[in-house]
Write a protein that holds these residues in place. Structure first.
Motif, PDB file in Angstrom:
ATOM      1  N   VAL A 271       0.907  -0.885   0.014  1.00  0.00           N
ATOM      2  CA  VAL A 271       0.482  -0.488  -0.301  1.00  0.00           C
ATOM      3  C   VAL A 271       0.941   1.667  -0.421  1.00  0.00           C
ATOM      4  N   VAL A 272       2.452   1.184   0.543  1.00  0.00           N
ATOM      5  CA  VAL A 272       2.700   2.039   0.691  1.00  0.00           C
ATOM      6  C   VAL A 272       3.202   2.558  -1.075  1.00  0.00           C
ATOM      7  N   GLU A 273       3.429   1.873  -1.365  1.00  0.00           N
ATOM      8  CA  GLU A 273       3.477   2.443  -3.609  1.00  0.00           C
ATOM      9  C   GLU A 273       2.617   2.841  -3.606  1.00  0.00           C
ATOM     10  N   LEU A 274       1.658   1.785  -3.540  1.00  0.00           N
ATOM     11  CA  LEU A 274       0.529   2.320  -4.064  1.00  0.00           C
ATOM     12  C   LEU A 274       0.329   3.996  -3.652  1.00  0.00           C
ATOM     13  N   ALA A 275       0.522   4.431  -3.029  1.00  0.00           N
ATOM     14  CA  ALA A 275       0.317   5.685  -2.014  1.00  0.00           C
ATOM     15  C   ALA A 275       0.567   6.826  -2.793  1.00  0.00           C
ATOM     16  N   LEU A 276       2.042   6.106  -2.357  1.00  0.00           N
ATOM     17  CA  LEU A 276       2.803   7.392  -3.237  1.00  0.00           C
ATOM     18  C   LEU A 276       1.988   7.605  -5.145  1.00  0.00           C
ATOM     19  N   ALA A 277       2.043   6.305  -5.528  1.00  0.00           N
ATOM     20  CA  ALA A 277       1.988   6.593  -6.798  1.00  0.00           C
ATOM     21  C   ALA A 277       0.754   7.496  -6.789  1.00  0.00           C
ATOM     22  N   VAL A 278      -0.286   7.382  -6.589  1.00  0.00           N
ATOM     23  CA  VAL A 278      -1.340   7.981  -5.898  1.00  0.00           C
ATOM     24  C   VAL A 278      -1.638   9.824  -5.459  1.00  0.00           C
ATOM     25  N   GLU A 279      -0.275  10.354  -4.770  1.00  0.00           N
ATOM     26  CA  GLU A 279      -0.283  11.283  -4.292  1.00  0.00           C
ATOM     27  C   GLU A 279       0.233  12.210  -5.797  1.00  0.00           C
ATOM     28  N   GLU A 280       1.079  11.695  -6.123  1.00  0.00           N
ATOM     29  CA  GLU A 280       1.693  12.115  -7.456  1.00  0.00           C
ATOM     30  C   GLU A 280       0.371  11.924  -8.758  1.00  0.00           C
ATOM     31  N   LEU A 281      -0.502  11.402  -8.529  1.00  0.00           N
ATOM     32  CA  LEU A 281      -0.736  12.101  -9.695  1.00  0.00           C
ATOM     33  C   LEU A 281      -2.571  12.997  -9.274  1.00  0.00           C
ATOM     34  N   GLY A 282      -2.709  12.328  -7.968  1.00  0.00           N
ATOM     35  CA  GLY A 282      -3.503  13.658  -6.998  1.00  0.00           C
ATOM     36  C   GLY A 282      -2.961  14.431  -6.960  1.00  0.00           C
ATOM     37  N   ARG A 283      -1.390  15.226  -7.343  1.00  0.00           N
ATOM     38  CA  ARG A 283      -0.799  16.948  -7.093  1.00  0.00           C
ATOM     39  C   ARG A 283      -1.536  17.157  -8.779  1.00  0.00           C
ATOM     40  N   ALA A 284      -1.744  16.425 -10.183  1.00  0.00           N
ATOM     41  CA  ALA A 284      -2.068  17.027 -10.808  1.00  0.00           C
ATOM     42  C   ALA A 284      -4.126  16.269 -11.569  1.00  0.00           C
ATOM     43  N   LEU A 285      -4.200  16.240 -10.535  1.00  0.00           N
ATOM     44  CA  LEU A 285      -6.173  15.655 -10.561  1.00  0.00           C
ATOM     45  C   LEU A 285      -5.529  14.660 -11.390  1.00  0.00           C
ATOM     46  N   ALA A 286      -5.066  13.792 -12.294  1.00  0.00           N
ATOM     47  CA  ALA A 286      -5.588  13.018 -13.053  1.00  0.00           C
ATOM     48  C   ALA A 286      -6.173  12.311 -13.017  1.00  0.00           C
ATOM     49  N   PRO A 287      -6.895  12.325 -13.266  1.00  0.00           N
ATOM     50  CA  PRO A 287      -8.246  11.223 -13.853  1.00  0.00           C
ATOM     51  C   PRO A 287      -8.097  10.159 -14.430  1.00  0.00           C
ATOM     52  N   THR A 288      -8.199   9.660 -13.646  1.00  0.00           N
ATOM     53  CA  THR A 288      -7.214   7.019 -14.241  1.00  0.00           C
ATOM     54  C   THR A 288      -8.008   6.419 -13.372  1.00  0.00           C
ATOM     55  N   PRO A 289      -8.592   4.746 -13.566  1.00  0.00           N
ATOM     56  CA  PRO A 289      -9.418   4.317 -13.224  1.00  0.00           C
ATOM     57  C   PRO A 289      -8.585   3.587 -12.108  1.00  0.00           C
ATOM     58  N   LEU A 290      -7.072   4.391 -11.609  1.00  0.00           N
ATOM     59  CA  LEU A 290      -6.066   3.428 -10.718  1.00  0.00           C
ATOM     60  C   LEU A 290      -7.253   2.718  -9.558  1.00  0.00           C
ATOM     61  N   LEU A 291      -7.946   4.146  -8.842  1.00  0.00           N
ATOM     62  CA  LEU A 291      -8.310   4.028  -8.027  1.00  0.00           C
ATOM     63  C   LEU A 291      -9.492   3.089  -7.341  1.00  0.00           C
ATOM     64  N   ALA A 292      -9.994   2.645  -8.429  1.00  0.00           N
ATOM     65  CA  ALA A 292     -11.242   2.030  -8.477  1.00  0.00           C
ATOM     66  C   ALA A 292     -11.005   0.184  -8.920  1.00  0.00           C
ATOM     67  N   THR A 293      -9.805   0.327  -9.541  1.00  0.00           N
ATOM     68  CA  THR A 293      -9.822  -0.671 -10.213  1.00  0.00           C
ATOM     69  C   THR A 293      -8.704  -0.898  -9.497  1.00  0.00           C
ATOM     70  N   SER A 294      -7.454  -0.614  -8.205  1.00  0.00           N
ATOM     71  CA  SER A 294      -6.931  -1.247  -7.678  1.00  0.00           C
ATOM     72  C   SER A 294      -6.428  -1.334  -6.479  1.00  0.00           C
ATOM     73  N   GLY A 295      -7.565  -0.063  -6.084  1.00  0.00           N
ATOM     74  CA  GLY A 295      -7.795   0.828  -4.511  1.00  0.00           C
ATOM     75  C   GLY A 295      -9.517  -0.285  -3.886  1.00  0.00           C
ATOM     76  N   LEU A 296     -10.296  -0.499  -5.192  1.00  0.00           N
ATOM     77  CA  LEU A 296     -11.523  -0.898  -4.510  1.00  0.00           C
ATOM     78  C   LEU A 296     -11.024  -2.122  -5.628  1.00  0.00           C
ATOM     79  N   ALA A 297     -11.981  -2.790  -6.401  1.00  0.00           N
ATOM     80  CA  ALA A 297     -11.925  -4.103  -7.160  1.00  0.00           C
ATOM     81  C   ALA A 297     -10.777  -5.442  -6.664  1.00  0.00           C
ATOM     82  N   ALA A 298      -9.547  -5.001  -7.286  1.00  0.00           N
ATOM     83  CA  ALA A 298      -8.625  -5.562  -6.950  1.00  0.00           C
ATOM     84  C   ALA A 298      -8.416  -6.399  -5.847  1.00  0.00           C
ATOM     85  N   PRO A 299      -7.922  -5.873  -4.370  1.00  0.00           N
ATOM     86  CA  PRO A 299      -8.219  -6.665  -3.415  1.00  0.00           C
ATOM     87  C   PRO A 299      -8.975  -6.966  -3.485  1.00  0.00           C
TER      88      PRO A 299
END
Length: 399
Positions: free
Chosen positions: A69-97
């Protein structure tokens, strides 16, 4: 406990910041949100094929990178800086686990490698507007949030040819474009009432998906209608669905907290840059003490929220600490709301315009609180989970 990031973790941050700077300018973000998918498909291909982001927290035997989760949190932090719209949160944060926690061996083998390589996007669909409750973020999720046998929920019925779903789900993240839906449905009637998760393919007959107009256009949502839709049960009927949802809820809250910290940090950074350049009465606006104090307050909030988000990520990756994701999310959303509000105010007249990106950060803060909060309920739930206000020995609670 060593709080320092490894060189590999720092490289994730550096790589994504460089990519987001080039590919996720405010104009790029706005253009991506207006595509049918709601995100930049080329950018998602780069994040998947070249950086392996969807599989960052998946085990190597399932095609993932083997991170946490640490690596994934660092990734979404950087994407959050730009408000980049990606399906990462839904796919890797909700569904995959959820697939990892509840799926059968065949289901994990068939789905997780495709998710890890970015070939399959997925999301969680819960009835009505109960996403925060289903994830156990604002209330106990052992209740009847899946419909309880009443109209308005999603009902599952076993037929001769398998399971069939009826009902509707609102506010489904990336629901209009996801290739796979994990649908929470009520089944068993009143005698064996329970909530189960079902897999629904994007091309299933009877499935209707309508993209909704959301306050935060960088976080696409959809309404899902299920009209006698064929579905596959995720895992076994005796699986601990509510427990898995609560565990995933803590992880998602942690990722959202990190994402909000990245957005708040960028909003503050842009505001500091502006007040250094904008002059009033012959001097930079940022030289006035009142402006300095306001920005200093935002800086303190952002740094405190960052510490909370990092601790929550560490706790989620070690599995030996109490869930603190909801508490970190509450602090991060407050920091983002304050930072975005100051950005709008201190940019003056231009900060209120549609062309400027300041309103996107304010809408992200408000949209996330509507979906996963509000903040006071996140804190109240965290206090309940920690039994913060439980009566001590020898004390009685008046009824």
């Amino acid at each position: 406990m060593d709080a320092r990031f490894t060189e590999e973790q720092q490289e994730i941050r550096r790589t994504l910041r460089e990519l987001a700077t080039k590919r996720c300018t405010p104009d790029d973000v706005k253009a991506a949100t207006r595509t049918p998918a709601g995100h930049d498909l080329a950018l998602w291909g780069t994040l998947s094929a070249e950086l392996g982001l969807p599989g960052l927290a998946l085990p190597e035997e399932r095609g993932g990178v083997g991170g946490s989760v640490v690596e994934l949190a660092l990734a979404v932090e950087e994407l959050g800086r730009a408000l980049a719209p990606t399906p990462l949160l839904a796919t890797s944060g909700l569904a995959a686990p959820l697939i990892s926690a509840l799926g059968t061996g065949d289901q994990r083998s068939a789905l997780l490698p495709r998710i890890a390589e970015g070939a399959l996007t997925a999301t969680l669909a819960v009835p009505g507007t109960g996403l925060a409750t289903a994830l156990g973020l604002v209330a106990d999720n052992a209740g009847d949030w899946a419909g309880g046998g009443r109209a308005g929920g999603v009902q599952a019925a076993r037929k001769e040819n398998g399971w069939r779903l009826y009902g509707q789900a609102e506010q489904v993240l990336d629901g209009h474009s996801a290739g796979l839906l994990l649908v929470a449905a009520h089944t068993g009637g009143f005698a064996r009432s329970r909530t189960l998760l079902f897999l629904v393919r994007e091309d299933a007959p009877g499935l209707v998906r309508v993209r909704q107009t959301a306050m935060d256009e960088t976080r696409p949502q959809a309404r899902i209608e299920l009209r006698d839709v064929e579905a596959e049960l995720l895992g076994e009927e005796d699986g601990d669905v509510t427990g898995a949802l609560a565990a995933v809820g803590d992880t998602v809250a942690t990722l959202l907290a990190a994402e909000a910290v990245g957005a708040a940090d960028r909003a503050l950074e842009r505001t500091v840059e502006y007040v250094k350049e904008r002059e009033q009465f012959g001097r930079p606006v940022g030289s006035f003490q009142a402006v300095k104090h306001r920005l200093a307050d935002v800086y303190v909030q952002v740094q405190a929220a960052r510490s909370a988000a990092y601790y929550a990520a560490w706790a989620a990756s070690t599995d030996d600490e109490a869930p603190v994701g909801g508490l970190a999310l509450a602090q991060a959303l407050e920091a983002l709301r304050t930072g975005a509000g100051e950005a709008v105010q201190l940019h003056g007249g231009i900060g209120f315009t549609w062309e400027h990106e300041a309103h996107l950060y304010l809408k992200r803060a408000t949209g996330d609180e509507l979906l996963f909060g509000p903040v006071h309920l996140l804190r109240d739930r965290a206090a309940q989970a920690a039994e913060l206000f439980a009566p001590g020995p020898g004390l009685e609670v008046a009824v």
